[in-house]
Design a protein around this motif. Structure first.
Motif, PDB file in Angstrom:
ATOM      1  N   ALA A   1      -2.000   3.314  -2.927  1.00  0.00           N
ATOM      2  CA  ALA A   1      -1.844   4.677  -2.425  1.00  0.00           C
ATOM      3  C   ALA A   1      -0.384   5.107  -2.536  1.00  0.00           C
ATOM      4  CB  ALA A   1      -2.326   4.759  -0.980  1.00  0.00           C
ATOM      5  N   GLN A   2       0.526   4.173  -2.233  1.00  0.00           N
ATOM      6  CA  GLN A   2       1.953   4.496  -2.347  1.00  0.00           C
ATOM      7  C   GLN A   2       2.337   4.762  -3.799  1.00  0.00           C
ATOM      8  OE1 GLN A   2       3.725   1.107  -0.481  1.00  0.00           O
ATOM      9  NE2 GLN A   2       3.503   1.945   1.590  1.00  0.00           N
TER      10      GLN A   2
ATOM     11  N   LEU B   1      -2.738  -1.654   9.987  1.00  0.00           N
ATOM     12  CA  LEU B   1      -2.533  -2.166   8.624  1.00  0.00           C
ATOM     13  C   LEU B   1      -2.168  -1.082   7.619  1.00  0.00           C
ATOM     14  CD1 LEU B   1      -5.539  -4.649   8.594  1.00  0.00           C
ATOM     15  CD2 LEU B   1      -3.136  -5.213   8.926  1.00  0.00           C
ATOM     16  N   GLY B   2      -2.177   0.153   8.070  1.00  0.00           N
ATOM     17  CA  GLY B   2      -1.870   1.248   7.154  1.00  0.00           C
ATOM     18  C   GLY B   2      -3.140   1.904   6.651  1.00  0.00           C
ATOM     19  N   ASN B   3      -3.042   3.201   6.334  1.00  0.00           N
ATOM     20  CA  ASN B   3      -4.215   3.947   5.892  1.00  0.00           C
ATOM     21  C   ASN B   3      -4.036   4.458   4.472  1.00  0.00           C
ATOM     22  OD1 ASN B   3      -6.414   5.535   5.533  1.00  0.00           O
ATOM     23  ND2 ASN B   3      -5.961   6.964   7.208  1.00  0.00           N
ATOM     24  N   PRO B   4      -4.640   3.756   3.516  1.00  0.00           N
ATOM     25  CA  PRO B   4      -4.480   4.176   2.118  1.00  0.00           C
ATOM     26  C   PRO B   4      -5.490   5.248   1.717  1.00  0.00           C
ATOM     27  CG  PRO B   4      -5.733   2.140   2.218  1.00  0.00           C
ATOM     28  CD  PRO B   4      -5.425   2.517   3.647  1.00  0.00           C
ATOM     29  N   TYR B   5      -6.405   5.594   2.634  1.00  0.00           N
ATOM     30  CA  TYR B   5      -7.518   6.460   2.264  1.00  0.00           C
ATOM     31  C   TYR B   5      -7.193   7.934   2.486  1.00  0.00           C
ATOM     32  CZ  TYR B   5      -9.699   1.914   2.838  1.00  0.00           C
ATOM     33  OH  TYR B   5      -9.989   0.586   2.747  1.00  0.00           O
ATOM     34  N   LEU B   6      -7.601   8.766   1.533  1.00  0.00           N
ATOM     35  CA  LEU B   6      -7.505  10.204   1.729  1.00  0.00           C
ATOM     36  C   LEU B   6      -8.362  10.587   2.922  1.00  0.00           C
ATOM     37  CD1 LEU B   6      -7.687  11.354  -1.983  1.00  0.00           C
ATOM     38  CD2 LEU B   6      -5.693  11.342  -0.484  1.00  0.00           C
ATOM     39  N   ALA B   7      -9.491   9.885   3.032  1.00  0.00           N
ATOM     40  CA  ALA B   7     -10.349  10.017   4.215  1.00  0.00           C
ATOM     41  C   ALA B   7     -11.358   8.885   4.179  1.00  0.00           C
ATOM     42  CB  ALA B   7     -11.077  11.352   4.208  1.00  0.00           C
TER      43      ALA B   7
ATOM     44  N   ILE C   1      -7.891  -9.077   3.098  1.00  0.00           N
ATOM     45  CA  ILE C   1      -7.196  -9.602   1.915  1.00  0.00           C
ATOM     46  C   ILE C   1      -6.838  -8.478   0.957  1.00  0.00           C
ATOM     47  CG2 ILE C   1      -7.454 -11.089  -0.121  1.00  0.00           C
ATOM     48  CD1 ILE C   1      -9.347 -12.822   1.597  1.00  0.00           C
ATOM     49  N   GLU C   2      -7.794  -7.551   0.760  1.00  0.00           N
ATOM     50  CA  GLU C   2      -7.562  -6.523  -0.255  1.00  0.00           C
ATOM     51  C   GLU C   2      -6.765  -5.336   0.288  1.00  0.00           C
ATOM     52  OE1 GLU C   2     -11.144  -4.692  -1.658  1.00  0.00           O
ATOM     53  OE2 GLU C   2     -11.608  -3.846   0.288  1.00  0.00           O
ATOM     54  N   HIS C   3      -6.715  -5.200   1.611  1.00  0.00           N
ATOM     55  CA  HIS C   3      -6.121  -3.990   2.188  1.00  0.00           C
ATOM     56  C   HIS C   3      -4.683  -3.716   1.716  1.00  0.00           C
ATOM     57  CE1 HIS C   3      -6.610  -0.619   4.873  1.00  0.00           C
ATOM     58  NE2 HIS C   3      -5.374  -0.803   5.287  1.00  0.00           N
ATOM     59  N   PRO C   4      -3.806  -4.752   1.706  1.00  0.00           N
ATOM     60  CA  PRO C   4      -2.433  -4.484   1.240  1.00  0.00           C
ATOM     61  C   PRO C   4      -2.399  -3.890  -0.166  1.00  0.00           C
ATOM     62  CG  PRO C   4      -2.578  -6.657   2.229  1.00  0.00           C
ATOM     63  CD  PRO C   4      -3.977  -6.133   2.156  1.00  0.00           C
ATOM     64  N   TRP C   5      -3.325  -4.314  -1.024  1.00  0.00           N
ATOM     65  CA  TRP C   5      -3.326  -3.746  -2.374  1.00  0.00           C
ATOM     66  C   TRP C   5      -3.624  -2.250  -2.319  1.00  0.00           C
ATOM     67  CZ3 TRP C   5      -6.405  -0.916  -5.526  1.00  0.00           C
ATOM     68  CH2 TRP C   5      -5.893  -0.713  -6.823  1.00  0.00           C
ATOM     69  N   PHE C   6      -4.609  -1.868  -1.506  1.00  0.00           N
ATOM     70  CA  PHE C   6      -4.956  -0.452  -1.406  1.00  0.00           C
ATOM     71  C   PHE C   6      -3.789   0.372  -0.848  1.00  0.00           C
ATOM     72  CE2 PHE C   6      -9.364  -1.878  -1.902  1.00  0.00           C
ATOM     73  CZ  PHE C   6      -9.818  -0.931  -2.801  1.00  0.00           C
TER      74      PHE C   6
END
Lengths: 176, 150
Positions: A86-87, A112-118, A77-82
């Motif tokens: 990040a964008q 789902l995409g990777n919003p994390y620096l790591a 649920i929260e992943h799209p927000w992250f």
């Protein structure tokens, strides 16, 4: 006359307290980690196992540390927000991939995409315990000195960001 | 039918059992006691001993490791308190934040006793119509007035 109002007054006081009780979420527990340094840890990164990601990397900047797992429904649920955050470059975001398998964690980021620096790969969940994680997703707000300043339990949404996180992030960025 | 329920109920505490081995019975007792005094944070109305949640399993392991390593109950509780807060203890430590929790019920009991005492001691309010002597006087006056010669 006043005497007759006493039961009504008692009732109102009880109703108010019980009402407050109803709006509290028993799943939200205060973290003893707030205003304490982030526990020292160092883990292999999820995508680059040869490199480490540790508490010392989460310093010098106000950052979010998001505890997530591919098996966790609310994380979806929260992943799209992250990803969006990040964008928009709102704040540096690090991940702690909690009790996951490397394969599934990696797949999740690819799909789902990777919003994390790591993301640190916490297979055993030991670092999770050090951080007092009891329900994923959890998101820690860490200041420049590496001190935990806030923790949000549950999915981060735009509302949570605007109301709970952003004001604190702005205040922390003002701090010298 | 109820026999099955009874059987299930009796078997329940045995469900969450791990394959921990102990050096002696005392260690096992300490581990058992500790995991009953500690609360599972995922299913909040179960103790670590009762819960089958993944986290409870991990935390039982942590408690086990520490019992085997010879840590005191106090040290083990502090370890979990530092990470998860007062909530992990079914019996929170007595400190200013928990005063209301510990002493609130006693305070309410004392308050109730005090109110009860006040109510019981209060003299019933005098009802003018109950005053026999005054009534007699009024009646006498009335009779006097009526019987007074014109």
């Amino acid at each position: 006359m006043i005497r007759k109002l006493i039961p009504l007054a008692i009732f109102l006081v009880m109703a108010i307290f019980l009402g407050i009780g109803l709006t509290l979420d028993p799943k939200k527990l205060p973290s003893p980690l707030i205003d304490k340094p982030l526990p020292v840890f160092s883990l292999p990164r999820l995508l680059e196992p040869a490199r480490q990601l540790g508490s010392s990397d989460l310093k010098n900047e106000v950052v979010l540390l998001n505890v997530w797992a591919s098996w966790c429904a609310s994380c979806r649920i929260e992943h799209p927000w992250f990803v969006q955050a990040a964008q928009r470059q709102l704040i540096p975001i690090y991940g702690l991939n909690y009790k996951d398998s490397r394969k599934e964690g990696t797949q999740w980021l690819q799909q789902l995409g990777n919003p994390y620096l790591a993301s640190a790969f916490d297979e055993s969940g030991d670092v999770g315990i050090e951080l007092g994680v009891y329900g994923v997703p959890e998101t820690f707000l860490i200041d420049r000195l590496g001190i935990v300043r806030y923790k949000h339990v549950g999915p981060v949404t735009e509302t949570v960001w605007q109301q709970e996180l952003k004001p604190r992030v702005d205040a922390l960025r003002q701090e010298r | 039918m109820w026999r099955i329920f009874l059987l299930l109920w009796v078997a329940m505490p045995a469900l969450a059992i791990d394959t921990f081995s102990f050096d002696n019975a005392q260690q096992q007792q300490r581990f058992q006691k500790l995991s009953e005094e500690l609360r599972c944070l995922v299913c909040q109305n179960q103790s670590l001993a009762d819960s089958n949640a993944e986290l409870a399993l991990d935390l039982r392991k942590k408690v086990y490791d520490r019992v085997i390593a010879g840590q005191t109950d106090e040290q083990i509780k502090t370890y979990l308190l530092d990470r998860y807060g007062d909530f992990v203890l079914y019996k929170p430590t007595v400190k200013p934040v928990t005063y209301v929790l510990w002493f609130g019920p006693l305070g309410l009991l004392l308050l109730a006793l005090f109110i009860l005492y006040r109510v019981a001691r209060r003299k019933p309010e005098a009802d003018p119509s109950d005053d026999v002597a005054a009534n007699q006087r009024t009646i006498k006056q009335m009779i006097d007035e009526v019987s007074k010669p014109e």
